[in-house]
Design a protein around this motif. Structure first.
Motif, short mmCIF file in Angstrom:
data_model
loop_
_atom_site.label_atom_id
_atom_site.label_comp_id
_atom_site.label_asym_id
_atom_site.label_seq_id
_atom_site.Cartn_x
_atom_site.Cartn_y
_atom_site.Cartn_z
N ILE A 14 -67.92 20.16 -36.23
CA ILE A 14 -68.59 20.88 -37.29
C ILE A 14 -67.52 21.41 -38.24
O ILE A 14 -66.53 21.97 -37.79
N THR A 15 -67.72 21.20 -39.52
CA THR A 15 -66.80 21.79 -40.50
C THR A 15 -67.60 22.63 -41.47
O THR A 15 -68.80 22.37 -41.67
N ALA A 16 -66.95 23.62 -42.05
CA ALA A 16 -67.64 24.44 -43.05
C ALA A 16 -66.62 24.99 -44.05
O ALA A 16 -65.47 25.24 -43.67
N ARG A 36 -63.87 16.11 -48.93
CA ARG A 36 -64.00 14.70 -49.34
C ARG A 36 -64.21 13.86 -48.08
O ARG A 36 -63.53 14.09 -47.08
N ASP A 37 -65.15 12.92 -48.15
CA ASP A 37 -65.32 11.98 -47.04
C ASP A 37 -64.30 10.86 -47.20
O ASP A 37 -64.29 10.18 -48.22
N ILE A 189 -71.05 11.05 -41.20
CA ILE A 189 -70.91 12.41 -41.72
C ILE A 189 -72.23 12.83 -42.37
O ILE A 189 -72.84 12.04 -43.09
N ARG A 190 -72.67 14.06 -42.10
CA ARG A 190 -73.87 14.54 -42.78
C ARG A 190 -73.73 16.01 -43.14
O ARG A 190 -72.99 16.75 -42.49
N VAL A 191 -74.43 16.42 -44.18
CA VAL A 191 -74.42 17.81 -44.60
C VAL A 191 -75.57 18.52 -43.92
O VAL A 191 -76.66 17.97 -43.79
#
Lengths: 194, 231
Positions: A14-16, A36-37, A189-191
């Motif tokens: 998880i990133t934020a 950035r992906d 990757i998803r938001v």
């Protein structure tokens, strides 16, 4: 002022990041994209000198995409992080170094392992289970130390992240608005809205 | 120019590669020009490119040294940048880009070498490649370069098992092909170079055979006694 989070779990990272663009004491903008992906399973969060971050991240992003197109092989998070570190280290020894701190999160589809790399503007890099960049680190690392486990589920991870953000909002004198959360796992990757 | 280089290679001593399910073999014939000629301490035909890759050479050895040096450096540079082993095909392509350059620009001759590369990477497992002086490369299950390629490839085509061979079978086949295609009647360990790649506990293990090991392999295949008799 800027805060970046990364928390690894059983099969995800998880990133934020806070979506503020700040100049000195003034809030210039909200809704700033600080990630950035890089490819289907790697993403980069950046903070530091405004402009440098976007420039560096897009430079890395495009090089990694080019590499993927040329060779038809997706680079592993480890390779991505090593490449970014090398570029940052080379830049550090140039006339005008990039001044950026990074978190690189990825899911290695070969080994089925989530990976998180912490990197500062002096290009020192480490693989870690969780990490925070910015003032938020002073408040949240202790929380993460206490509550993080290697095998947490996604829900537990998000709860832990929320705990950290609550702490920031109650302790840090700065106003902490919205965080943008991105999760990377085997599917990509998803938001996520929290 | 390239055609001349290719022609020269078809007279060079043979090198062959065979892909197995659990590894691969590269074997080469050394031509002994005179009995006064002593062995060089390093091999002449089989080289280590990287931890995960070896190659066999046919052609001008001095040209090969330049190219091998180049590709070894490239592999280390990749490791330096990405902290990972370079994928095999990328390495082959890198070398072929250099070879191609010498076929296009005036005033220089092309490199007079063909290679057989054997490698392992996490993307495609064991791989076998061949490249020629023009910079063309291709992947193979079993192939051969140098003199007598036609007859060697004939045997390989006949004896190669489509559904996969074991490393042991591949080693035996390599010996068999070389014993049948070499010009000399006696097959001795001094005329052969032999190397294998296999996975041991998930890691690539390179084995470059020494003389004693090659002799053991020849004995296994009942070829060694024959050579003794011939002497």
């Amino acid at each position: 002022m800027e805060t970046l989070f990364g928390i690894t779990g059983k099969d995800f990272v998880i990133t934020a990041y806070d979506s503020k663009a700040v100049a000195s004491i003034t809030l210039m903008k909200t809704g700033e994209d600080k990630s950035r992906d890089l490819n289907a399973h790697s993403l980069m969060l950046f903070s530091g000198e405004p402009g440098d971050g976007v420039h560096f991240a897009e430079y890395i992003e495009r090089n990694i995409k080019l590499n993927g197109i040329r060779h038809g092989i997706e680079m592993s998070p480890k390779a991505v992080a090593s490449f970014a570190r090398r570029e940052l280290a080379d830049s550090l020894r140039s006339r005008k170094p990039y001044s950026v701190n990074l978190l690189i999160a990825g899911f290695d589809v070969k080994t089925n392992k989530p990976e998180l790399y912490w990197m500062d503007h002096l290009a020192s890099s480490a693989e870690i289970p969780f990490g925070v960049h910015g003032y938020g680190a002073y408040y949240c690392l202790s929380l993460l130390d206490r509550y993080h486990r290697e095998d947490i589920t996604e829900e537990e991870g998000i709860k832990l992240l929320q705990k950290c953000i609550t702490e920031l909002r109650s302790r840090l004198i700065l106003n902490m608005p919205d965080f943008v959360v991105k999760i990377v796992n085997k599917d990509g990757i998803r938001v996520v809205q929290i | 120019m390239v055609e001349y280089a290719m022609e020269a290679i078809s007279h060079a001593s043979t090198a062959l590669g065979i892909l197995a399910k659990d590894g691969l073999v590269i074997a080469a014939e050394k031509k002994v020009a005179s009995k006064l000629l002593d062995e060089t301490k390093s091999g002449e035909k089989i080289y280590i490119i990287h931890d995960n890759m070896i190659c066999g050479v046919a052609g001008i050895t001095s040209d090969a040294n330049i190219l091998i040096n180049y590709v070894q450096t490239a592999a280390q540079q990749f490791l330096y940048t990405f902290n990972e082993d370079m994928p095999c095909e990328q390495l082959v392509q890198k070398l072929c880009d250099l070879k191609q350059g010498y076929t296009q620009y005036g005033g220089l001759r092309p490199f007079g070498v063909s290679f057989i590369y054997g490698g392992w990477d996490e993307h495609h497992g064991f791989q076998l490649y061949h490249s020629d002086p023009s910079g063309n490369y291709s992947g193979w299950k079993a192939t051969c370069i140098g003199a007598n390629t036609a007859s060697a490839q004939g045997i390989l085509r006949q004896e190669y098992k489509e559904d996969g061979m074991t490393l042991q079978e591949a080693k035996n086949l390599a010996i068999k092909v070389l014993s049948k295609t070499m010009d000399t009647t006696s097959l001795g360990s001094d005329k052969l170079e032999f190397a294998t790649l296999e996975l041991v506990n998930g890691k690539v293990e390179r084995r470059i055979f020494n003389q004693a090991e090659i002799e053991a392999l020849l004995k296994e295949n009942n070829l060694f006694n024959k050579t003794e008799e011939a002497k």
